[in-house]
Design a protein around this motif. Sequence first.
Motif, PDB file in Angstrom:
ATOM      1  N   ASN A  94       5.775   2.253 -24.469  1.00  0.00           N
ATOM      2  CA  ASN A  94       5.988   3.384 -23.561  1.00  0.00           C
ATOM      3  C   ASN A  94       4.686   4.104 -23.244  1.00  0.00           C
ATOM      4  OD1 ASN A  94       8.719   2.898 -23.354  1.00  0.00           O
ATOM      5  ND2 ASN A  94       9.262   4.333 -24.981  1.00  0.00           N
ATOM      6  N   ALA A  95       3.766   4.127 -24.178  1.00  0.00           N
ATOM      7  CA  ALA A  95       2.493   4.810 -23.936  1.00  0.00           C
ATOM      8  C   ALA A  95       1.687   4.128 -22.830  1.00  0.00           C
ATOM      9  CB  ALA A  95       1.675   4.856 -25.219  1.00  0.00           C
ATOM     10  N   ARG A  96       1.849   2.823 -22.719  1.00  0.00           N
ATOM     11  CA  ARG A  96       1.132   2.072 -21.682  1.00  0.00           C
ATOM     12  C   ARG A  96       2.030   1.676 -20.530  1.00  0.00           C
ATOM     13  NH1 ARG A  96      -3.021  -1.901 -25.033  1.00  0.00           N
ATOM     14  NH2 ARG A  96      -3.996  -0.244 -26.262  1.00  0.00           N
ATOM     15  N   ASN A  97       3.300   2.132 -20.575  1.00  0.00           N
ATOM     16  CA  ASN A  97       4.254   1.847 -19.498  1.00  0.00           C
ATOM     17  C   ASN A  97       4.388   0.351 -19.232  1.00  0.00           C
ATOM     18  OD1 ASN A  97       4.774   4.642 -18.912  1.00  0.00           O
ATOM     19  ND2 ASN A  97       2.758   4.706 -17.921  1.00  0.00           N
ATOM     20  N   THR A  98       4.429  -0.420 -20.297  1.00  0.00           N
ATOM     21  CA  THR A  98       4.491  -1.866 -20.136  1.00  0.00           C
ATOM     22  C   THR A  98       5.612  -2.500 -20.954  1.00  0.00           C
ATOM     23  OG1 THR A  98       2.894  -2.213 -21.911  1.00  0.00           O
ATOM     24  CG2 THR A  98       2.019  -2.127 -19.671  1.00  0.00           C
ATOM     25  N   LEU A  99       6.091  -3.585 -20.426  1.00  0.00           N
ATOM     26  CA  LEU A  99       7.051  -4.460 -21.092  1.00  0.00           C
ATOM     27  C   LEU A  99       6.396  -5.833 -21.153  1.00  0.00           C
ATOM     28  CD1 LEU A  99      10.107  -4.918 -22.008  1.00  0.00           C
ATOM     29  CD2 LEU A  99      10.424  -5.784 -19.676  1.00  0.00           C
ATOM     30  N   THR A 100       6.463  -6.500 -22.292  1.00  0.00           N
ATOM     31  CA  THR A 100       5.861  -7.818 -22.391  1.00  0.00           C
ATOM     32  C   THR A 100       6.875  -8.850 -22.880  1.00  0.00           C
ATOM     33  OG1 THR A 100       5.086  -7.442 -24.654  1.00  0.00           O
ATOM     34  CG2 THR A 100       3.570  -6.896 -22.878  1.00  0.00           C
ATOM     35  N   LEU A 101       6.613 -10.089 -22.543  1.00  0.00           N
ATOM     36  CA  LEU A 101       7.408 -11.195 -23.042  1.00  0.00           C
ATOM     37  C   LEU A 101       6.435 -12.256 -23.533  1.00  0.00           C
ATOM     38  CD1 LEU A 101      10.334 -12.295 -23.351  1.00  0.00           C
ATOM     39  CD2 LEU A 101       9.933 -13.544 -21.218  1.00  0.00           C
ATOM     40  N   GLN A 102       6.349 -12.410 -24.834  1.00  0.00           N
ATOM     41  CA  GLN A 102       5.520 -13.454 -25.423  1.00  0.00           C
ATOM     42  C   GLN A 102       6.355 -14.720 -25.499  1.00  0.00           C
ATOM     43  OE1 GLN A 102       2.270 -13.507 -26.374  1.00  0.00           O
ATOM     44  NE2 GLN A 102       2.551 -15.681 -26.872  1.00  0.00           N
ATOM     45  N   ALA A 113      15.966 -11.939 -22.011  1.00  0.00           N
ATOM     46  CA  ALA A 113      15.759 -11.056 -23.162  1.00  0.00           C
ATOM     47  C   ALA A 113      15.982  -9.618 -22.745  1.00  0.00           C
ATOM     48  CB  ALA A 113      14.354 -11.225 -23.732  1.00  0.00           C
ATOM     49  N   LEU A 114      16.349  -8.793 -23.743  1.00  0.00           N
ATOM     50  CA  LEU A 114      16.611  -7.380 -23.510  1.00  0.00           C
ATOM     51  C   LEU A 114      16.086  -6.583 -24.693  1.00  0.00           C
ATOM     52  CD1 LEU A 114      18.193  -5.125 -21.924  1.00  0.00           C
ATOM     53  CD2 LEU A 114      20.090  -5.616 -23.477  1.00  0.00           C
ATOM     54  N   ILE A 115      15.537  -5.414 -24.400  1.00  0.00           N
ATOM     55  CA  ILE A 115      15.170  -4.470 -25.453  1.00  0.00           C
ATOM     56  C   ILE A 115      15.766  -3.118 -25.086  1.00  0.00           C
ATOM     57  CG2 ILE A 115      12.895  -4.000 -24.426  1.00  0.00           C
ATOM     58  CD1 ILE A 115      11.894  -3.583 -27.352  1.00  0.00           C
ATOM     59  N   ARG A 116      16.547  -2.584 -25.999  1.00  0.00           N
ATOM     60  CA  ARG A 116      17.215  -1.316 -25.737  1.00  0.00           C
ATOM     61  C   ARG A 116      16.309  -0.158 -26.142  1.00  0.00           C
ATOM     62  NH1 ARG A 116      21.228  -4.781 -27.574  1.00  0.00           N
ATOM     63  NH2 ARG A 116      22.923  -5.115 -26.085  1.00  0.00           N
ATOM     64  N   GLU A 117      16.735   1.040 -25.771  1.00  0.00           N
ATOM     65  CA  GLU A 117      15.914   2.224 -26.005  1.00  0.00           C
ATOM     66  C   GLU A 117      15.619   2.412 -27.489  1.00  0.00           C
ATOM     67  OE1 GLU A 117      17.689   5.787 -24.531  1.00  0.00           O
ATOM     68  OE2 GLU A 117      15.747   6.689 -24.114  1.00  0.00           O
ATOM     69  N   GLY A 118      16.571   2.032 -28.343  1.00  0.00           N
ATOM     70  CA  GLY A 118      16.374   2.184 -29.780  1.00  0.00           C
ATOM     71  C   GLY A 118      15.573   1.070 -30.408  1.00  0.00           C
ATOM     72  N   ALA A 147       5.029  -0.558 -15.279  1.00  0.00           N
ATOM     73  CA  ALA A 147       5.879   0.391 -14.566  1.00  0.00           C
ATOM     74  C   ALA A 147       5.058   1.550 -14.042  1.00  0.00           C
ATOM     75  CB  ALA A 147       6.953   0.919 -15.498  1.00  0.00           C
ATOM     76  N   SER A 148       5.415   2.014 -12.861  1.00  0.00           N
ATOM     77  CA  SER A 148       4.840   3.235 -12.311  1.00  0.00           C
ATOM     78  C   SER A 148       5.942   4.067 -11.696  1.00  0.00           C
ATOM     79  CB  SER A 148       3.754   2.904 -11.283  1.00  0.00           C
ATOM     80  OG  SER A 148       4.294   2.155 -10.210  1.00  0.00           O
ATOM     81  N   PRO A 149       5.904   5.406 -11.872  1.00  0.00           N
ATOM     82  CA  PRO A 149       4.832   6.101 -12.548  1.00  0.00           C
ATOM     83  C   PRO A 149       4.864   5.966 -14.079  1.00  0.00           C
ATOM     84  CG  PRO A 149       6.502   7.662 -11.896  1.00  0.00           C
ATOM     85  CD  PRO A 149       6.904   6.337 -11.302  1.00  0.00           C
ATOM     86  N   ASN A 150       6.076   5.810 -14.662  1.00  0.00           N
ATOM     87  CA  ASN A 150       6.173   5.687 -16.117  1.00  0.00           C
ATOM     88  C   ASN A 150       7.569   5.203 -16.493  1.00  0.00           C
ATOM     89  OD1 ASN A 150       7.949   8.062 -16.378  1.00  0.00           O
ATOM     90  ND2 ASN A 150       6.100   9.196 -15.807  1.00  0.00           N
ATOM     91  N   LEU A 151       7.784   5.047 -17.799  1.00  0.00           N
ATOM     92  CA  LEU A 151       9.071   4.550 -18.299  1.00  0.00           C
ATOM     93  C   LEU A 151       9.948   5.662 -18.866  1.00  0.00           C
ATOM     94  CD1 LEU A 151       7.899   1.286 -20.099  1.00  0.00           C
ATOM     95  CD2 LEU A 151       9.155   1.473 -17.955  1.00  0.00           C
ATOM     96  N   ASP A 152       9.596   6.920 -18.608  1.00  0.00           N
ATOM     97  CA  ASP A 152      10.305   8.040 -19.217  1.00  0.00           C
ATOM     98  C   ASP A 152      11.815   8.012 -18.918  1.00  0.00           C
ATOM     99  OD1 ASP A 152       7.634  10.544 -18.840  1.00  0.00           O
ATOM    100  OD2 ASP A 152       7.847   8.757 -20.100  1.00  0.00           O
ATOM    101  N   SER A 153      12.186   7.574 -17.729  1.00  0.00           N
ATOM    102  CA  SER A 153      13.599   7.624 -17.333  1.00  0.00           C
ATOM    103  C   SER A 153      14.328   6.301 -17.560  1.00  0.00           C
ATOM    104  CB  SER A 153      13.705   8.005 -15.862  1.00  0.00           C
ATOM    105  OG  SER A 153      13.091   7.023 -15.052  1.00  0.00           O
ATOM    106  N   VAL A 154      13.631   5.323 -18.129  1.00  0.00           N
ATOM    107  CA  VAL A 154      14.212   3.987 -18.287  1.00  0.00           C
ATOM    108  C   VAL A 154      14.668   3.783 -19.727  1.00  0.00           C
ATOM    109  CG1 VAL A 154      13.783   1.518 -18.112  1.00  0.00           C
ATOM    110  CG2 VAL A 154      12.744   3.074 -16.454  1.00  0.00           C
TER     111      VAL A 154
END
Length: 112
Positions: free
Chosen positions: A73-81, A49-54, A24-31
């Motif tokens: 969040n530190a790397r602004n990434t979401l992964t799916l293994q 798949a879904l991952i919630r804020e909590g 994500a760019s610029p970041n995931l702060d608002s997501v």
Amino acid sequence: QVQLVESGGGVVQPGRSLQLTCVASPNLDSVHAMGWYRQVPGKAREFVALIREGGERDYFEDVRGRFTISRDNARNTLTLQMDNLKPEDTALYFCHGDWRYWGRGTQVTVSS
């Protein structure tokens, strides 16, 4: 505005693994919630798949136990293994943020 870019797709044999990444760019702060959908030609986009804020996770029943979603969040990434892939997992995989922001997808093909 958040831009999402997926990567990590490819062609693999049944039973093998792949890891998809969504940056994500610029970041995931608002997501708040993030997730993955997939689509094959001629069919509707399908929840994966879904991952919630909590940190709570939900999975499509056909992938539960084989796929794992995670967020950094530190790397602004979401992964799916994705482990123990099956031919029916073949699709174009999209990531989203709050169902508002979408990437363009990365193709996964599972074939012997």
